[in-house]
Enzyme design. Structure first.
Site, PDB file in Angstrom:
ATOM      1  CE  LYS A 112     -15.127 -37.402  -6.517  1.00 60.78           C
ATOM      2  NZ  LYS A 112     -14.335 -36.494  -5.645  1.00 60.78           N
TER       3      LYS A 112
HETATM    4  C1  PLP Z   1     -14.655 -36.156  -4.312  1.00 60.23           C
HETATM    5  C2  PLP Z   1     -13.553 -35.575  -3.475  1.00 60.23           C
HETATM    6  C3  PLP Z   1     -13.622 -35.537  -2.068  1.00 60.23           C
HETATM    7  C4  PLP Z   1     -14.858 -35.982  -1.304  1.00 60.23           C
HETATM    8  O1  PLP Z   1     -15.059 -37.364  -1.337  1.00 60.23           O
HETATM    9  P1  PLP Z   1     -16.498 -37.984  -0.919  1.00 60.23           P
HETATM   10  O2  PLP Z   1     -16.403 -39.431  -1.235  1.00 60.23           O
HETATM   11  O3  PLP Z   1     -17.499 -37.267  -1.787  1.00 60.23           O
HETATM   12  O4  PLP Z   1     -16.699 -37.700   0.522  1.00 60.23           O
HETATM   13  C5  PLP Z   1     -12.530 -35.056  -1.371  1.00 60.23           C
HETATM   14  N1  PLP Z   1     -11.427 -34.599  -2.011  1.00 60.23           N
HETATM   15  C6  PLP Z   1     -11.328 -34.616  -3.360  1.00 60.23           C
HETATM   16  C7  PLP Z   1     -10.115 -34.079  -4.000  1.00 60.23           C
HETATM   17  C8  PLP Z   1     -12.380 -35.108  -4.141  1.00 60.23           C
HETATM   18  O5  PLP Z   1     -12.270 -35.119  -5.479  1.00 60.23           O
END
Ligand code: PLP
Length: 462
Positions: A112
């Protein structure tokens, strides 16, 4: 470039308007009206670019009506200079044609950061130009909160209020939020659960009068700018592995469908991708939908991969918009029917399109641990539980053994020690820049599970 709502009723907006708005006024999500197209020659010419320069090339067409090329250059340079690996998104080979793209070298150790580190800078830039301020309110069960706070902690224009359920997030996750002491950051621990927090954020967006004329912004993955930033690493990995002359496949640990949707956009923009694999945990509504056209909401299951514990995926609406030929009114009706249970599937010919675009697989907790331990033993590589789900789904769904299958490693294993320990592996150590996390001073307000109390607190701080 203009941006339009998936529900077809809200006015079209510019990039910066979308950036600061979040949800469209008709309840839809913003998508670009058209996508930039890149030829094979152009993609091939990018093979020597570093990550920030590639990001500049790919993102400029999305923002250039509002953000100048030189402004964007400064922002992407600063964003990716803050990552703790000189490749920013290094590729690691597990086996012949099996690769992992490490997306966890940002400040909070999860993918993120790629988007939220840039989002904070884009927002500040837009707010300074307009001489405006923005209040950001978000609910988190862990990962998004710390990445959002890290992205905005230096902002002079954003005040951020992040709600998390009191005593229901892990100590590492809580400390990643509460030890980031910037005057503009306010952590609120609500005496309730994650849904209570999310409900309060939703209600606050619906009626913003408690801000006395102020405006709320969103940092969750409904914000288009987050999706946009994630398109870049698909190009980066593919070019490193011989693209565009050679196809590449991706397996993506999926929750809200933001990350894999960015891969789908990369493909539409001209990147040759052989397969896109949606990897889910036991919260498998997307797997059921893609594999069997069954879209029933089930109760939430708590798994060892909590960042993928969702009941419905908000960004799936953006894909449905394409599957339904950008027909906003029809899509609004479908979403209402799916939401209240009067529909539980897509029209067959729309679903066929989804099946051509994506493969999917569900992985349970036991298998997740088996994969962590197998990959540790045979390839001497430690996966976090989310990434392990991606690796397993990539193996099961792989239709082209001669094409590299790249799993997006979405988090560092140190963030999810429970799964790692269950898999029989030694507890991973915090990297240097977080080594003293457990000693740092925390700042957080514990408040009752009461919308008025939370809103009064926010009003008193702005
Ligand atoms: C947010 C997240 C996901 C999922 O990603 P999306 O874009 O919501 O599908 C997967 N793995 C981790 C570690 C995350 O923080």
């Amino acid at each position: 470039m203009r941006y339009i709502s998936t529900r077809g009723q809200a006015p079209s907006l510019s990039f910066e308007e979308v950036l600061l708005t979040g949800l469209a006024s008709d309840g839809g999500l913003y998508v670009p009206e058209t996508l930039p197209q890149f030829s094979h020659e152009e993609i091939a010419s990018w093979s020597k670019l570093n990550y920030a320069d590639l990001a500049h090339k790919i993102l400029l067409p999305f923002v250039e009506a509002d953000v100048s090329s030189s402004e964007l250059k400064v922002m992407v340079d600063e964003t990716y200079a803050g990552f703790n690996h000189k490749a920013v998104a290094p590729l690691v080979q597990l086996d012949k044609n099996e690769w992992v793209l490490e997306l966890f070298h940002g400040p909070t150790l999860a993918f993120k950061d790629f988007a939220l580190q840039l989002l904070g800078r884009l927002m500040d830039n837009a707010l300074i130009k307009r001489d405006k301020h923005l209040v950001i309110m978000g609910a988190t069960s862990g990962d998004t909160g710390s990445a959002a706070i890290e992205g905005c902690k230096h902002s002079k224009r954003v005040k951020m209020f992040i709600l998390h359920p009191h005593e229901r997030v892990s100590e590492v996750q809580r400390r990643q939020m509460t030890t980031l002491i910037g005057d503009n950051i306010h952590n609120i621990a609500v005496r309730g659960n994650f849904d209570d927090c999310q409900q309060m954020v939703k209600q606050s967006f619906a009626d913003q009068s408690f801000l006395n004329g102020g405006q709320l912004g969103a940092v969750n993955s409904i914000n288009w700018a987050r999706i946009m930033a994630q398109i870049v690493y698909y190009f980066y990995a593919a070019v490193a592995l011989g693209g565009p002359h050679r196809k590449v496949s991706f397996s993506v640990p999926t929750g809200n469908f933001g990350d894999i949707y960015a891969g789908y956009l990369a493909q539409k923009m001209g990147l040759p991708i052989a397969q896109l694999v949606v990897a889910t945990n036991e919260n498998d509504i997307l797997h059921r939908c893609i594999s069997a056209n069954q879209y029933q909401k089930h109760g939430l299951v708590q798994t060892l991969s909590p960042s993928m514990d969702i009941m419905v995926s908000s960004n799936f609406e953006r894909l449905l918009f394409d599957l339904y030929d950008c027909d906003g009114p029809t899509l609004s009706q479908l979403l209402e029917d799916l939401n209240n249970g009067t529909a539980d599937s897509l029209e067959p010919q729309r679903w066929e399109k989804a099946r051509e675009l994506f493969s999917s697989h569900r992985v349970d907790d036991d298998t997740t641990c088996d994969v962590i331990s197998q990959v540790a033993q045979e390839h001497n590589y430690l996966l976090d539980p989310h990434s392990a789900i991606g690796v397993e789904a990539g193996r099961v769904c792989n239709q082209y053994p001669h094409v590299p299958m790249v799993t997006l490693a979405t988090a560092h294993p140190v963030k999810f020690p429970e799964a790692v320990i269950k898999a029989g592996q030694p507890t991973p150590q915090l990297p240097n820049h977080l080594a003293d996390l457990l000693e740092r001073k925390e700042r957080c307000e514990v408040l009752d599970n009461d919308l008025l109390v939370v809103q009064q607190y926010i009003t008193s701080k702005i």
